[in-house]
Design an enzyme around this catalytic site. Structure first.
Site, short mmCIF file in Angstrom:
data_model
loop_
_atom_site.label_atom_id
_atom_site.label_comp_id
_atom_site.label_asym_id
_atom_site.label_seq_id
_atom_site.Cartn_x
_atom_site.Cartn_y
_atom_site.Cartn_z
N ALA A 22 -0.51 9.55 50.49
CA ALA A 22 0.62 8.67 50.26
C ALA A 22 1.04 8.56 48.79
O ALA A 22 2.21 8.32 48.49
CB ALA A 22 0.29 7.29 50.81
N HIS A 129 -1.20 13.56 60.34
CA HIS A 129 -1.00 12.29 61.06
C HIS A 129 0.36 12.23 61.73
O HIS A 129 0.87 11.15 62.02
CB HIS A 129 -1.17 11.12 60.10
N CYS A 172 11.59 -0.67 75.39
CA CYS A 172 11.81 0.65 75.98
C CYS A 172 13.10 0.62 76.82
O CYS A 172 13.23 -0.25 77.69
CB CYS A 172 10.62 1.05 76.84
#
Ligand code: CNA
Length: 329
Positions: A22, A129, A172
Site C-alpha cells: 500500500a 489480493h 443486492c
C-alpha cells in the site's frame, strides 16, 4: 541505492521480482493501512463504536457476514474519489523495468490497479489480493458491478462519517440482501490462482525489490522464503521491516536452534548485514533517483506522456454504467 543501480546496469539481473504494498500508492492519495495518523487503521480509531476493535477485523469474512457496514465505511475512505488517482513515479519505474526486459513479475498486495494505468502488461502483474471489480453477492452468488455499489454508497463518500451505524450498504439488486462484496481477498479467503505462480517465479528470480509494505500479511509476506538463498533483496520503504537481526541475534538464534532441533526462524527475511540492502526514506523520491541514476529520464517522461490519456479501468466501467443508465431512463 548505488548497489541496486550497479546490478541493473550490469545487465546480469534479468528476472527481477517486485513485491509491493500500500505504501506505493500513498502518493496517489490512497491511504495505506498501518502508517501512523494517515493510515486507514489510524482512522478506524476515531470511528465511534469501532475504536477498540482490532484493525484487521474490517477485512475479516466473519465480520462482513455479520455486519458489512464497517467495510463499506472504510471503502468510502479508500475509494473512490472525485479525481481518479494517478500512477506514481514508483508505478512508472515498474513499467520501465518491464520495458528494459528485466522484470519477471510484480506481486502486488494492492487492489487499486494503478500498475495497469502506468502501462504495466497484464502478464507481468499478480494482484495477490484481487482488484475491486467485479463484486459478488455472498447470499445469491450473482455478479454485481462495482458502479452499482459505488452509486449506492454515495452518501458515505459525500460526507465524513464517524459513526459506522450511519453507513449505507449496497443491497443486492437480485436478492435484496446486503452482502454484496467486491472480489478483493478478505482474511480467511482463497488467493487468486495467479498468485500460485510464485512456485515457478521465485526460484527463477535473481533480484528481489520489496517496496511500500510492512510485510505483515500472510501468505504474501512469506514469499521471499522461496528465493534461492543467495539472491540479493532490496527493501525500499520508510522503515526497516522483517530484519533478520544483527550478530547478537545470530548467536541467540543458534542457541535457540539447538533447543528447537534446528527449526528455522522465518520471522526475519532481510539480512542487511550481508546480502540485502535497505533504501530508507520516501519511495517516490527514491524511485526518481533510481530513474536518474539509471539514465532512464527520457523514457520516464515519454512513458508519462504515452499513458497520460489512460483511464483507470474502474473509471471506464463506472462511466459506461452511468451512460447505460441514462439511456435506459
Ligand atoms: P501497510 O501495512 O499499511 O504498510 C505500508 C508500508 O508502506 C509501511 O511500512 C509504510 O511505512 C510504508 N510507506 C508508506 N508510505 C511510504 C512512502 N511514501 N515511502 C516509503 N514507504 C512508505 O500495507 P501493506 O501493503 O503492507 O499491507 C497489505 C494490505 C494493504 C493488503 O491487503 C492491501 O490490499 C491493503 N491496502 C491496499 C491499498 C491499495 O490498494 N492502494 C491501500 C490500503 C491498504
Amino acid at each position: 541505492m548505488d548497489r541496486l543501480v550497479d546490478f541493473i546496469k550490469s545487465g546480469e539481473k534479468k528476472n527481477i521480482i517486485v513485491l509491493s504494498g500500500a505504501g506505493c500508492s500513498v502518493a496517489a492519495g490512497i491511504p495505506d493501512f498501518r502508517s501512523p495518523s494517515i493510515g486507514l487503521y489510524a482512522s478506524l480509531q476515531s470511528m465511534k463504536h469501532l475504536e477498540m476493535r482490532s484493525p484487521t477485523f474490517v477485512f475479516e469474512m466473519s465480520t462482513f457476514k455479520k455486519d458489512p457496514r464497517p467495510f463499506w465505511w472504510i471503502f468510502g475512505r479508500l475509494w473512490p474519489r472525485a479525481d481518479w488517482p494517478k500512477p506514481t513515479t514508483y508505478h512508472y519505474f515498474l513499467t520501465l523495468l518491464e520495458r528494459h526486459g528485466i522484470l519477471l513479475r510484480n506481486y502486488t498486495q494492492n487492489i487499486d490497479d494503478l500498475e495497469s494505468v502506468a502501462g504495466l502488461s497484464h502478464d507481468k502483474l499478480v494482484n495477490c489480493h484481487g482488484v475491486l471489480s467485479p463484486c459478488h453477492c455472498l447470499d445469491c452468488g450473482k455478479e454485481v458491478t462495482i458502479s452499482y455499489c459505488i452509486n449506492a454508497i454515495q452518501p458515505n463518500i459525500a460526507q465524513d462519517i464517524n459513526d459506522y451505524t450511519k453507513v449505507v450498504v449496497p443491497k443486492c439488486p437480485f436478492c435484496q440482501k446486503d452482502h454484496v462484496k467486491p472480489d478483493v481477498v478478505f482474511f480467511g479467503e482463497h488467493l487468486p490462482e495467479s498468485y500460485f505462480n510464485y512456485s515457478n517465479d521465485f526460484p527463477k528470480c535473481d533480484l528481489l525489490i520489496v517496496c511500500g509494505t510492512s510485510l505483515q500479511v500472510e501468505p504474501v509476506c512469506s514469499l521471499p522464503q522461496y528465493l534461492n538463498p543467495d539472491v540479493p533483496c532490496f527493501l525500499i520503504n520508510k522503515e526497516k521491516v522483517k530484519e533478520k537481526g544483527g550478530k547478537a541475534k545470530k548467536i541467540w538464534d543458534s542457541v535457540k536452534n539447538a533447543f528447537t532441533f534446528g527449526m528455522v526462524d522465518y520471522t526475519g527475511i532481510f539480512d542487511f548485514e550481508d546480502k540485502d540492502s535497505f533504501i530508507g526514506g520516501d519511495l517516490q523520491e527514491n524511485c526518481l533517483e533510481l530513474i536518474n541514476k539509471l539514465g532512464w529520464n527520457d523514457e520516464f517522461e515519454a512513458l508519462k506522456e504515452e499513458t497520460k490519456q489512460s483511464e483507470h479501468p474502474l473509471a471506464k466501467l463506472i462511466s459506461d454504467a452511468n451512460e447505460n443508465e441514462k439511456h435506459e431512463k
